[in-house]
Design an enzyme around this catalytic site. Sequence first.
Site, PDB file in Angstrom:
ATOM      1  CB  ALA A 183      -0.931  -0.001   1.214  1.00  0.00           C
TER       2      ALA A 183
ATOM      3  N   GLY B 292       5.124   3.209  -0.292  1.00  0.00           N
ATOM      4  CA  GLY B 292       6.589   3.191  -0.358  1.00  0.00           C
ATOM      5  C   GLY B 292       7.180   2.123  -1.266  1.00  0.00           C
TER       6      GLY B 292
ATOM      7  CG  ASP C  89      -0.007  -2.511   3.448  1.00  0.00           C
ATOM      8  OD1 ASP C  89      -0.344  -1.987   4.536  1.00  0.00           O
ATOM      9  OD2 ASP C  89       1.013  -2.188   2.838  1.00  0.00           O
TER      10      ASP C  89
ATOM     11  CG  ASP D  96      -1.822  -6.529  12.609  1.00  0.00           C
ATOM     12  OD1 ASP D  96      -0.584  -6.318  12.541  1.00  0.00           O
ATOM     13  OD2 ASP D  96      -2.521  -6.174  13.579  1.00  0.00           O
ATOM     14  CG  LEU D  97       3.331  -8.558   8.524  1.00  0.00           C
ATOM     15  CD1 LEU D  97       4.394  -7.688   7.845  1.00  0.00           C
ATOM     16  CD2 LEU D  97       3.649 -10.037   8.311  1.00  0.00           C
TER      17      LEU D  97
ATOM     18  N   GLY E 169       6.975  -2.895   6.918  1.00  0.00           N
ATOM     19  CA  GLY E 169       7.722  -2.685   8.161  1.00  0.00           C
ATOM     20  C   GLY E 169       7.325  -1.363   8.774  1.00  0.00           C
TER      21      GLY E 169
ATOM     22  CB  SER F  33      17.245  -1.024   8.043  1.00  0.00           C
ATOM     23  OG  SER F  33      17.620   0.298   8.349  1.00  0.00           O
TER      24      SER F  33
ATOM     25  CE1 TYR G 202      12.774  -0.340  10.865  1.00  0.00           C
ATOM     26  CE2 TYR G 202      15.067   0.374  10.841  1.00  0.00           C
ATOM     27  CZ  TYR G 202      13.902   0.052  10.168  1.00  0.00           C
ATOM     28  OH  TYR G 202      13.859   0.124   8.793  1.00  0.00           O
TER      29      TYR G 202
HETATM   30  N1  LIG Z   1      12.146   4.510   4.240  1.00  0.00           N
HETATM   31  C1  LIG Z   1      13.340   4.299   4.766  1.00  0.00           C
HETATM   32  O1  LIG Z   1      14.128   5.238   5.002  1.00  0.00           O
HETATM   33  C2  LIG Z   1      13.782   2.892   5.089  1.00  0.00           C
HETATM   34  C3  LIG Z   1      15.153   2.656   5.283  1.00  0.00           C
HETATM   35  C4  LIG Z   1      15.576   1.356   5.550  1.00  0.00           C
HETATM   36  C5  LIG Z   1      14.640   0.327   5.607  1.00  0.00           C
HETATM   37  N2  LIG Z   1      13.316   0.595   5.427  1.00  0.00           N
HETATM   38  C6  LIG Z   1      12.380  -0.536   5.446  1.00  0.00           C
HETATM   39  O2  LIG Z   1      11.727  -0.569   4.185  1.00  0.00           O
HETATM   40  C7  LIG Z   1      10.506  -1.293   4.287  1.00  0.00           C
HETATM   41  C8  LIG Z   1       9.433  -0.543   3.535  1.00  0.00           C
HETATM   42  O3  LIG Z   1       9.210   0.684   4.181  1.00  0.00           O
HETATM   43  P1  LIG Z   1       8.815   1.999   3.395  1.00  0.00           P
HETATM   44  O4  LIG Z   1       9.911   2.967   3.580  1.00  0.00           O
HETATM   45  O5  LIG Z   1       8.330   1.675   2.056  1.00  0.00           O
HETATM   46  O6  LIG Z   1       7.631   2.505   4.373  1.00  0.00           O
HETATM   47  P2  LIG Z   1       6.082   2.772   4.148  1.00  0.00           P
HETATM   48  O7  LIG Z   1       5.592   3.248   5.455  1.00  0.00           O
HETATM   49  O8  LIG Z   1       5.897   3.630   2.943  1.00  0.00           O
HETATM   50  O9  LIG Z   1       5.494   1.324   3.828  1.00  0.00           O
HETATM   51  C9  LIG Z   1       5.362   0.333   4.812  1.00  0.00           C
HETATM   52  C10 LIG Z   1       4.112  -0.483   4.550  1.00  0.00           C
HETATM   53  O10 LIG Z   1       4.007  -1.483   5.572  1.00  0.00           O
HETATM   54  C11 LIG Z   1       2.638  -1.557   5.952  1.00  0.00           C
HETATM   55  N3  LIG Z   1       2.500  -2.059   7.316  1.00  0.00           N
HETATM   56  C12 LIG Z   1       2.778  -1.390   8.475  1.00  0.00           C
HETATM   57  N4  LIG Z   1       2.456  -2.142   9.520  1.00  0.00           N
HETATM   58  C13 LIG Z   1       1.969  -3.307   9.054  1.00  0.00           C
HETATM   59  C14 LIG Z   1       1.465  -4.484   9.659  1.00  0.00           C
HETATM   60  N5  LIG Z   1       1.356  -4.595  11.006  1.00  0.00           N
HETATM   61  N6  LIG Z   1       1.062  -5.495   8.879  1.00  0.00           N
HETATM   62  C15 LIG Z   1       1.123  -5.382   7.516  1.00  0.00           C
HETATM   63  N7  LIG Z   1       1.571  -4.300   6.882  1.00  0.00           N
HETATM   64  C16 LIG Z   1       1.997  -3.263   7.638  1.00  0.00           C
HETATM   65  C17 LIG Z   1       2.142  -0.124   5.848  1.00  0.00           C
HETATM   66  O11 LIG Z   1       0.714  -0.038   5.794  1.00  0.00           O
HETATM   67  C18 LIG Z   1       2.828   0.356   4.589  1.00  0.00           C
HETATM   68  O12 LIG Z   1       2.036   0.134   3.439  1.00  0.00           O
HETATM   69  C19 LIG Z   1      10.258  -1.449   5.780  1.00  0.00           C
HETATM   70  O13 LIG Z   1      10.561  -2.784   6.152  1.00  0.00           O
HETATM   71  C20 LIG Z   1      11.239  -0.489   6.429  1.00  0.00           C
HETATM   72  O14 LIG Z   1      11.643  -0.918   7.698  1.00  0.00           O
HETATM   73  C21 LIG Z   1      12.864   1.848   5.158  1.00  0.00           C
END
Ligand SMILES: NC(=O)c1ccc[n+]([C@@H]2O[C@H](COP(=O)([O-])OP(=O)(O)OC[C@H]3O[C@@H](n4cnc5c(N)ncnc54)[C@H](O)[C@@H]3O)[C@@H](O)[C@H]2O)c1
Length: 267
Positions: free
Chosen positions: A18, A20, A40, A55-56, A81, A122, A163
């Site tokens: 949903a 990112g 999601d 819901d993870l 995440g 990460s 984290y």
């Molecule tokens: N954005 C950054 O700077 C960054 C850096 C390193 C790692 N990450 C990792 O990248 C991955 C993607 O994150 P992103 O940046 O696209 O963030 P984001 O917030 O855009 O996307 C995360 C998605 O996870 C979903 N989500 C959250 N909780 C949930 C749950 N309990 N069950 C199912 N789905 C759930 C959200 O609804 C969302 O669609 C994550 O694992 C995050 O830890 C992000």
Amino acid sequence: MSDLWRYDGKRVVVTGCASGMGQAAAKELIELGATVVGLDIAEPTVAVKEFHRLDLSDPDSIDTVAAAIGGPVHALFNIAGISSGAAPPLKVVEVNFLGTRRLTEALLPFMEAGGSIAAVSSLAAAAYGANIPTVQDFLAASDFAAGRAWCEAHPDELVGGGYGFAKQAIIVYTMMSGVALGARGIRINCIGPTVTDTPFLADTIKTYGEGFIDAFPKPLGRVSQPEEQARVLIFLNSDAASYVTGQVLWTDGGFMGGVATGLIKTG
Ligand SMILES: NC(=O)c1ccc[n+]([C@@H]2O[C@H](COP(=O)([O-])OP(=O)(O)OC[C@H]3O[C@@H](n4cnc5c(N)ncnc54)[C@H](O)[C@@H]3O)[C@@H](O)[C@H]2O)c1
């Protein structure tokens, strides 16, 4: 050669579809010919073939969704995440590792030789190498409830929000599973992204403060875009990466190389 990069005829599961990186991956996978099953906690806007709300942090939700997905599953993208600013440490570990592992293991029976798994760790886990024995002790708590109990008994490991520890667990689990799944012909890898321009950053700023993103070293001179992370996951789960398994690939714009050679100073 070029067909190796495509996903025609493949049914793939994408968590976090949903927003990112997950949203970017779902979009690109559809263009590459995949049948995308999106998961999601929030409703996606990408037109995936099937969507299941997941819901993870809830083992029952994971089991129900995995049974509803069924087979075949040719590739799994574990992308969903939350940041440590979004929830208490235990929940951060549940979503980012314990639930992700449970979903992976519930879908593995639907995967055959040639299948592949790619997850998102990460840069927050960059120091994982010094912590492998502790993480392996955690991983030995092999189901969701036991993992939760381990965390409750080791609060010091979750200092800082859980984290970094959860993302270390993703790396060590990937490395160990690369060996364990090798005999079945299933590959597993993960990426280690740097700061990426997604809604996730709002919670990261809550934890590290407003100046965090500007101050973070960026050899390429900018943060990453979600599509740039998604494409690496798509490569790792494609047939083009058929001899790559058990790896963490740092999608960090040069950060880790700078640290290893002393050109970037941390702390
Ligand atoms: N954005 C950054 O700077 C960054 C850096 C390193 C790692 N990450 C990792 O990248 C991955 C993607 O994150 P992103 O940046 O696209 O963030 P984001 O917030 O855009 O996307 C995360 C998605 O996870 C979903 N989500 C959250 N909780 C949930 C749950 N309990 N069950 C199912 N789905 C759930 C959200 O609804 C969302 O669609 C994550 O694992 C995050 O830890 C992000």
